[in-house]
Design a protein around this motif. Structure first.
Motif, PDB file in Angstrom:
ATOM      1  N   THR A 137       0.826  -1.203   0.000  1.00  0.00           N
ATOM      2  CA  THR A 137       0.000   0.000   0.000  1.00  0.00           C
ATOM      3  C   THR A 137       0.857   1.249   0.000  1.00  0.00           C
ATOM      4  OG1 THR A 137      -1.781  -1.183   1.122  1.00  0.00           O
ATOM      5  CG2 THR A 137      -1.825   1.230   1.243  1.00  0.00           C
ATOM      6  N   LEU A 138       1.929   1.239   0.793  1.00  0.00           N
ATOM      7  CA  LEU A 138       2.829   2.393   0.829  1.00  0.00           C
ATOM      8  C   LEU A 138       3.383   2.686  -0.564  1.00  0.00           C
ATOM      9  CD1 LEU A 138       5.355   3.481   3.390  1.00  0.00           C
ATOM     10  CD2 LEU A 138       6.209   3.017   1.116  1.00  0.00           C
ATOM     11  N   ARG A 139       3.866   1.663  -1.226  1.00  0.00           N
ATOM     12  CA  ARG A 139       4.448   1.860  -2.568  1.00  0.00           C
ATOM     13  C   ARG A 139       3.407   2.411  -3.548  1.00  0.00           C
ATOM     14  NH1 ARG A 139       9.889   2.057  -2.115  1.00  0.00           N
ATOM     15  NH2 ARG A 139      10.799   0.058  -1.641  1.00  0.00           N
ATOM     16  N   GLU A 140       2.220   1.806  -3.553  1.00  0.00           N
ATOM     17  CA  GLU A 140       1.196   2.263  -4.500  1.00  0.00           C
ATOM     18  C   GLU A 140       0.695   3.659  -4.141  1.00  0.00           C
ATOM     19  OE1 GLU A 140      -2.827   0.738  -6.770  1.00  0.00           O
ATOM     20  OE2 GLU A 140      -1.683  -0.682  -5.544  1.00  0.00           O
ATOM     21  N   ALA A 141       0.495   3.922  -2.852  1.00  0.00           N
ATOM     22  CA  ALA A 141       0.025   5.241  -2.426  1.00  0.00           C
ATOM     23  C   ALA A 141       1.060   6.323  -2.736  1.00  0.00           C
ATOM     24  CB  ALA A 141      -0.306   5.218  -0.939  1.00  0.00           C
ATOM     25  N   ALA A 142       2.328   6.007  -2.576  1.00  0.00           N
ATOM     26  CA  ALA A 142       3.381   6.975  -2.930  1.00  0.00           C
ATOM     27  C   ALA A 142       3.334   7.280  -4.420  1.00  0.00           C
ATOM     28  CB  ALA A 142       4.751   6.433  -2.522  1.00  0.00           C
ATOM     29  N   ASP A 143       3.127   6.258  -5.231  1.00  0.00           N
ATOM     30  CA  ASP A 143       3.012   6.475  -6.679  1.00  0.00           C
ATOM     31  C   ASP A 143       1.777   7.283  -7.047  1.00  0.00           C
ATOM     32  OD1 ASP A 143       5.378   5.188  -7.253  1.00  0.00           O
ATOM     33  OD2 ASP A 143       4.438   3.300  -7.865  1.00  0.00           O
ATOM     34  N   LYS A 144       0.775   7.274  -6.166  1.00  0.00           N
ATOM     35  CA  LYS A 144      -0.446   8.054  -6.391  1.00  0.00           C
ATOM     36  C   LYS A 144      -0.346   9.441  -5.738  1.00  0.00           C
ATOM     37  CE  LYS A 144      -3.493   3.982  -6.558  1.00  0.00           C
ATOM     38  NZ  LYS A 144      -3.953   4.092  -7.931  1.00  0.00           N
ATOM     39  N   ASP A 145       0.835   9.767  -5.210  1.00  0.00           N
ATOM     40  CA  ASP A 145       1.139  11.074  -4.633  1.00  0.00           C
ATOM     41  C   ASP A 145       0.439  11.376  -3.311  1.00  0.00           C
ATOM     42  OD1 ASP A 145       2.934  11.697  -6.699  1.00  0.00           O
ATOM     43  OD2 ASP A 145       1.301  12.423  -7.970  1.00  0.00           O
ATOM     44  N   TYR A 146       0.142  10.347  -2.521  1.00  0.00           N
ATOM     45  CA  TYR A 146      -0.367  10.575  -1.173  1.00  0.00           C
ATOM     46  C   TYR A 146       0.805  10.865  -0.244  1.00  0.00           C
ATOM     47  CZ  TYR A 146      -4.977   8.834  -2.469  1.00  0.00           C
ATOM     48  OH  TYR A 146      -6.205   8.679  -3.051  1.00  0.00           O
ATOM     49  N   GLN A 147       0.591  11.720   0.740  1.00  0.00           N
ATOM     50  CA  GLN A 147       1.529  11.912   1.835  1.00  0.00           C
ATOM     51  C   GLN A 147       1.308  10.732   2.774  1.00  0.00           C
ATOM     52  OE1 GLN A 147       0.744  15.421   4.129  1.00  0.00           O
ATOM     53  NE2 GLN A 147       2.524  15.143   5.427  1.00  0.00           N
ATOM     54  N   LEU A 148       2.383  10.178   3.331  1.00  0.00           N
ATOM     55  CA  LEU A 148       2.261   8.931   4.070  1.00  0.00           C
ATOM     56  C   LEU A 148       2.931   8.980   5.436  1.00  0.00           C
ATOM     57  CD1 LEU A 148       3.087   6.669   1.042  1.00  0.00           C
ATOM     58  CD2 LEU A 148       0.856   6.872   2.141  1.00  0.00           C
ATOM     59  N   THR A 149       2.270   8.355   6.396  1.00  0.00           N
ATOM     60  CA  THR A 149       2.837   8.098   7.718  1.00  0.00           C
ATOM     61  C   THR A 149       2.607   6.627   8.008  1.00  0.00           C
ATOM     62  OG1 THR A 149       2.359  10.339   8.494  1.00  0.00           O
ATOM     63  CG2 THR A 149       2.714   8.648  10.184  1.00  0.00           C
ATOM     64  N   VAL A 150       3.620   5.951   8.498  1.00  0.00           N
ATOM     65  CA  VAL A 150       3.497   4.564   8.945  1.00  0.00           C
ATOM     66  C   VAL A 150       3.643   4.558  10.462  1.00  0.00           C
ATOM     67  CG1 VAL A 150       4.500   2.248   8.889  1.00  0.00           C
ATOM     68  CG2 VAL A 150       4.433   3.626   6.791  1.00  0.00           C
ATOM     69  N   LEU A 151       2.667   3.953  11.128  1.00  0.00           N
ATOM     70  CA  LEU A 151       2.758   3.778  12.574  1.00  0.00           C
ATOM     71  C   LEU A 151       3.446   2.443  12.810  1.00  0.00           C
ATOM     72  CD1 LEU A 151      -0.760   5.090  13.657  1.00  0.00           C
ATOM     73  CD2 LEU A 151       1.404   6.343  13.416  1.00  0.00           C
ATOM     74  N   SER A 152       4.737   2.500  13.099  1.00  0.00           N
ATOM     75  CA  SER A 152       5.575   1.295  13.134  1.00  0.00           C
ATOM     76  C   SER A 152       5.080   0.247  14.116  1.00  0.00           C
ATOM     77  CB  SER A 152       7.028   1.660  13.436  1.00  0.00           C
ATOM     78  OG  SER A 152       7.118   2.324  14.682  1.00  0.00           O
ATOM     79  N   ASP A 153       4.573   0.666  15.259  1.00  0.00           N
ATOM     80  CA  ASP A 153       4.066  -0.306  16.223  1.00  0.00           C
ATOM     81  C   ASP A 153       2.563  -0.559  16.064  1.00  0.00           C
ATOM     82  OD1 ASP A 153       3.413   2.212  17.154  1.00  0.00           O
ATOM     83  OD2 ASP A 153       4.046   1.848  19.212  1.00  0.00           O
ATOM     84  N   LYS A 169      14.662   1.310   7.293  1.00  0.00           N
ATOM     85  CA  LYS A 169      15.466   1.546   6.092  1.00  0.00           C
ATOM     86  C   LYS A 169      14.650   1.776   4.821  1.00  0.00           C
ATOM     87  CE  LYS A 169      19.407  -1.037   7.840  1.00  0.00           C
ATOM     88  NZ  LYS A 169      20.349   0.037   7.980  1.00  0.00           N
ATOM     89  N   VAL A 170      13.520   1.116   4.675  1.00  0.00           N
ATOM     90  CA  VAL A 170      12.753   1.190   3.424  1.00  0.00           C
ATOM     91  C   VAL A 170      11.666   2.263   3.487  1.00  0.00           C
ATOM     92  CG1 VAL A 170      11.304  -0.106   1.806  1.00  0.00           C
ATOM     93  CG2 VAL A 170      13.269  -1.223   2.895  1.00  0.00           C
ATOM     94  N   PHE A 171      10.795   2.182   4.482  1.00  0.00           N
ATOM     95  CA  PHE A 171       9.670   3.116   4.561  1.00  0.00           C
ATOM     96  C   PHE A 171      10.079   4.581   4.662  1.00  0.00           C
ATOM     97  CE2 PHE A 171       6.655  -0.284   6.532  1.00  0.00           C
ATOM     98  CZ  PHE A 171       6.599  -0.953   5.314  1.00  0.00           C
ATOM     99  N   PRO A 172      11.154   4.924   5.400  1.00  0.00           N
ATOM    100  CA  PRO A 172      11.506   6.341   5.519  1.00  0.00           C
ATOM    101  C   PRO A 172      11.827   7.028   4.185  1.00  0.00           C
ATOM    102  CG  PRO A 172      12.567   5.103   7.271  1.00  0.00           C
ATOM    103  CD  PRO A 172      11.970   4.094   6.312  1.00  0.00           C
TER     104      PRO A 172
END
Length: 185
Positions: A137-153, A169-172
């Protein structure tokens, strides 16, 4: 980062059939419960994304290695019991529930249309698994130009090392990564 006015919290694959596969789901359930409470209090839409196939899983191609193997094993991914959101995280009136057909939250549904109709530009991601729905989802949403936050826990994976590497290493590269406590604080 605090919530932007156009933020939505995505609660992905937090359903009984997936949560039950974790060795200890209590920490992630507690964290996502806290994130949902914060979102509701702040007026941030909560959108549940669940994996759900039709009986017999006709949407699964033999070319899809992972889902085809689940289908061949007779995994119950086509049942209502599998797709039901875990009761600790139960949707409330006004929450949106989206059914998906692949790892990412977007394929085979109207999630992108709903987000754009609501003028949502910032997605806060939680889910099981970190290397499955969250990564895809992160990869596709980034390609769709959404701003993203991942709640790691607010995410979990069967492989703790994979979870750590993705969050550090990857998500940031494409998202802000923070704990639930940082997000609600």
């Amino acid at each position: 980062m605090k919530n932007t006015p156009n933020t939505a919290l995505l609660v992905m694959d937090m359903q009984i059939g997936i949560v039950s596969r974790l060795a200890d789901p209590k920490p992630v359930l507690a964290n996502v419960t806290k994130a949902i409470a914060h979102a509701r209090k702040a007026g941030v839409p909560v959108i549940y994304v669940t994996l759900k196939f039709r009986p017999g899983m006709p949407e699964v191609s033999s070319n899809n290695t992972v889902f085809a193997s689940f289908k061949a094993q007779g995994a119950p991914m086509d049942t209502e019991a599998f797709a039901q959101v875990h009761p600790d995280l139960a949707p409330q009136d006004g929450d949106i529930i989206i059914k998906k057909l692949r790892y990412s939250a977007f394929p085979g549904n109207d999630l992108d249309m709903i987000l754009r109709a609501q003028q949502i530009t910032h997605l806060v991601l939680t889910g099981i698994s970190t290397s499955g729905v969250v990564l895809s989802t992160l990869r596709e949403a980034a390609d769709k130009d959404y701003q993203l936050t991942v709640l790691s826990d607010g995410c979990a994976d069967h492989d703790e090392e994979v979870h750590r590497v993705l969050n550090t290493k990857v998500f940031p590269r494409q998202a802000q990564v923070m704990s639930v406590e940082e997000w609600v604080g």
